[in-house]
Scaffold this motif. Structure first.
Motif, PDB file in Angstrom:
ATOM      1  N   GLY A 121       0.820  -1.209   0.000  1.00 16.96           N
ATOM      2  CA  GLY A 121       0.000   0.000   0.000  1.00 16.96           C
ATOM      3  C   GLY A 121       0.851   1.253   0.000  1.00 16.96           C
ATOM      4  N   ALA A 122       1.941   1.220   0.765  1.00 17.44           N
ATOM      5  CA  ALA A 122       2.832   2.379   0.823  1.00 17.44           C
ATOM      6  C   ALA A 122       3.497   2.632  -0.525  1.00 17.44           C
ATOM      7  CB  ALA A 122       3.889   2.164   1.903  1.00 17.44           C
ATOM      8  N   LEU A 123       3.872   1.565  -1.210  1.00 14.31           N
ATOM      9  CA  LEU A 123       4.493   1.721  -2.531  1.00 14.31           C
ATOM     10  C   LEU A 123       3.553   2.428  -3.502  1.00 14.31           C
ATOM     11  CD1 LEU A 123       6.190  -1.782  -2.915  1.00 14.31           C
ATOM     12  CD2 LEU A 123       7.371   0.408  -2.712  1.00 14.31           C
ATOM     13  N   ARG A 124       2.275   2.167  -3.361  1.00 16.74           N
ATOM     14  CA  ARG A 124       1.292   2.793  -4.253  1.00 16.74           C
ATOM     15  C   ARG A 124       0.987   4.231  -3.864  1.00 16.74           C
ATOM     16  NH1 ARG A 124      -1.255  -2.233  -3.435  1.00 16.74           N
ATOM     17  NH2 ARG A 124      -2.652  -1.256  -1.911  1.00 16.74           N
ATOM     18  N   ASN A 125       1.003   4.522  -2.568  1.00 21.00           N
ATOM     19  CA  ASN A 125       0.417   5.777  -2.102  1.00 21.00           C
ATOM     20  C   ASN A 125       1.396   6.814  -1.556  1.00 21.00           C
ATOM     21  OD1 ASN A 125      -2.223   4.759  -2.626  1.00 21.00           O
ATOM     22  ND2 ASN A 125      -2.145   3.615  -0.694  1.00 21.00           N
ATOM     23  N   GLU A 126       2.579   6.404  -1.139  1.00 20.72           N
ATOM     24  CA  GLU A 126       3.485   7.358  -0.501  1.00 20.72           C
ATOM     25  C   GLU A 126       4.480   7.921  -1.515  1.00 20.72           C
ATOM     26  OE1 GLU A 126       5.277   6.059   3.107  1.00 20.72           O
ATOM     27  OE2 GLU A 126       3.438   5.111   3.861  1.00 20.72           O
ATOM     28  N   PRO A 127       4.501   9.247  -1.678  1.00 26.04           N
ATOM     29  CA  PRO A 127       5.370   9.873  -2.689  1.00 26.04           C
ATOM     30  C   PRO A 127       6.853   9.569  -2.511  1.00 26.04           C
ATOM     31  CG  PRO A 127       3.731  11.440  -1.890  1.00 26.04           C
ATOM     32  CD  PRO A 127       3.633  10.236  -1.013  1.00 26.04           C
ATOM     33  N   VAL A 128       7.300   9.343  -1.272  1.00 23.78           N
ATOM     34  CA  VAL A 128       8.733   9.145  -1.061  1.00 23.78           C
ATOM     35  C   VAL A 128       9.233   7.880  -1.751  1.00 23.78           C
ATOM     36  CG1 VAL A 128       8.498   7.870   1.127  1.00 23.78           C
ATOM     37  CG2 VAL A 128      10.571   9.201   0.660  1.00 23.78           C
TER      38      VAL A 128
END
Length: 483
Positions: free
Chosen positions: A375-382
């Protein structure tokens, strides 16, 4: 908090800073400072070498800021813009890694008001500058002409950026210059800035601190040549046949006029196949070179010395490989250099190879599920910034390493095209067999899962980077056994 101000002057300055950023990303430690402040000086605002380095710096800064202050690890060194060092948001200068020339886009003769000069002054200008010097537009830099550069660059000393730099310069801060000695911008800019910073009568603020600041310089000698147009063909070009003569002239000047430098580093190499001759703008984008990587290490070396070791007499440094080879591996570097960078670059390379190749398939691994990594890979810009840093075809790590392998003297210590972790390090491969598979995806996941068990951080990006730092450290020490 001590700062290191790195002045990257001209195209070579930008390219060396690019390699420095790669070393910092890999976790190479830099001593005696809390922050690096690069200041790129190049009037060619469209220069390809400069602009890709700026994009790399901005991407690095996004990643570093997301990870927060740390003492070691990937991206742990703070690299900041000049305007950000005030810390209170009061800076009146542009937030950039590049000095703002304000869009110089006119011929040199117009810049100096040639047509308004009297006849005698025009005659003097004609004596000092060629017709090409006078008619060349300044928006592509100084085109290998330090006599032009010294006139234009002298004006930046009283600029808002330089006054801001001086106002925020504190006791304990250091200065390092990176420039070539055979072009126009670097050959002119380095001695000019040094002279003004060390002048006791300078109008800059904090003159006493600037005058006594510990100062180093990387003087890059000729290490590439440029294609020359065919006889009789009209072309806009830089004559690289003059590089050696210009370097000798500059060295002769430096011998008697380079005052106030505590450590001077020299680096160069025999030019290999001539590069495409692009005088400036976006098309001037040279492949990364081993000389630039080793030049970046001069900055690390300079910062290793204590204040007491640098104070006093001026010291001079040269660099040599253990063997004169075409494909340079870690074993061809001197032991001090190898100890300083080899393990860090290997760990970062393992990280990049696994992250870009295998991580998308690890959705069910414990280290990934614990922080909802997918989920973080999809949603977090960093994470997008990290992908840019690793894979961007213009400035990313993969592109940098690939460029280093395209020269006649290549940096061949790490193999970007190798998919087997056991064969990625050229001078140390892991012997595998029925009972020993070495480093493979399963071994990597095992170490990532183990590392994640001791990481309390629930921030997906921070936890993932920490897990990779711990995993690659164990794999290099216990599987590769690199020493």
């Amino acid at each position: 908090m001590a700062k290191l101000f790195v002045f990257g002057i001209g195209g070579t300055g930008s390219r060396v800073i690019r390699s420095l950023v790669m070393l910092m990303a890999a976790g190479v430690k830099i001593q005696n400072c809390d922050k690096i402040v690069p200041i790129i000086i190049d009037p060619d605002t469209q220069n390809g070498d400069m602009n890709r380095t700026v994009e790399l710096l901005k991407t690095y800064k996004h990643i570093h800021d997301a990870l927060g202050r740390r003492e070691d690890g990937f991206f742990h060194t703070d690299i900041s813009t000049l305007s950000s060092i005030a810390g209170d948001g009061t800076a009146k200068i542009r937030d950039s890694f590049v000095y703002d020339f304000g869009g110089i886009n006119k011929p040199f003769k117009d810049h100096v008001g040639y047509n308004q000069l009297d006849v005698e002054s025009q005659a003097l200008m004609d004596l000092l500058f060629t017709p090409e010097n006078l008619n060349n537009s300044l928006d592509v830099g100084f085109r290998g002409s330090p006599n032009v550069g010294s006139v234009v660059l002298n004006e930046i000393i009283d600029s808002p950026e330089m006054r801001f730099f001086a106002s925020n310069f504190q006791p304990g801060d250091r200065i390092f210059f990176v420039s070539s000695i055979f072009g126009g911008t670097g050959a002119a800019g380095f001695p000019l800035l040094l002279k003004n910073f060390k002048d006791s009568r300078t109008s800059l603020p904090n003159a006493a601190s600037l005058n006594t600041a510990l100062t180093g310089a990387m003087v890059v000698l000729p290490y590439f040549s440029l294609e020359q147009p065919a006889a009789g063909v009209e072309a806009d070009f830089i004559d690289s046949n003059t590089f050696t003569t210009k370097a000798k002239d500059a060295l002769s000047y430096y011998q008697n006029h380079l005052n106030g430098v505590n450590a001077v580093y020299y680096m160069g190499d025999t030019p290999d196949k001539p590069l495409e001759n692009n005088p400036g703008r976006a098309s001037q984008k040279n492949d990364a070179h081993l000389v630039e990587l080793l030049s970046a290490l001069a900055i690390v070396d300079f910062m290793d010395y204590s204040d007491d070791e640098l104070s006093g007499n001026e010291t001079f440094h040269e660099y040599g490989l253990r063997e004169d080879v075409s494909n340079v591996q870690f074993s061809h570097l001197d032991s001090e250099t190898r100890d300083r960078i080899a393990k860090q670059l290997i760990r970062f390379h393992y990280f990049e190879r696994y992250y870009t190749t295998h991580l998308p398939g690890d959705a069910q691994a414990a280290y990934a599920k614990g922080v909802d990594l997918q989920g973080a890979l999809r949603n977090e810009p960093v994470f997008r910034e990290l992908n840019k840093f690793l894979t961007n075809p213009e400035f990313g790590y993969q592109a940098w390493l690939r460029e280093l392998s395209r020269k006649e003297r290549t940096f061949a210590a790490l193999n970007l095209n190798e998919t087997d972790f056991n064969r990625m390090v050229s001078d140390k491969q892991i012997e595998t067999g029925f009972l020993n598979k070495g480093i493979h995806q399963g071994a990597f996941v095992k170490e990532l899962n183990r590392a994640s068990e001791s990481i309390s951080d629930r921030n997906a990006f921070q936890a993932t980077i920490k897990a990779f730092e711990a995993a690659t450290d164990r794999l290099v020490e216990e599987k590769l056994k690199y020493s």
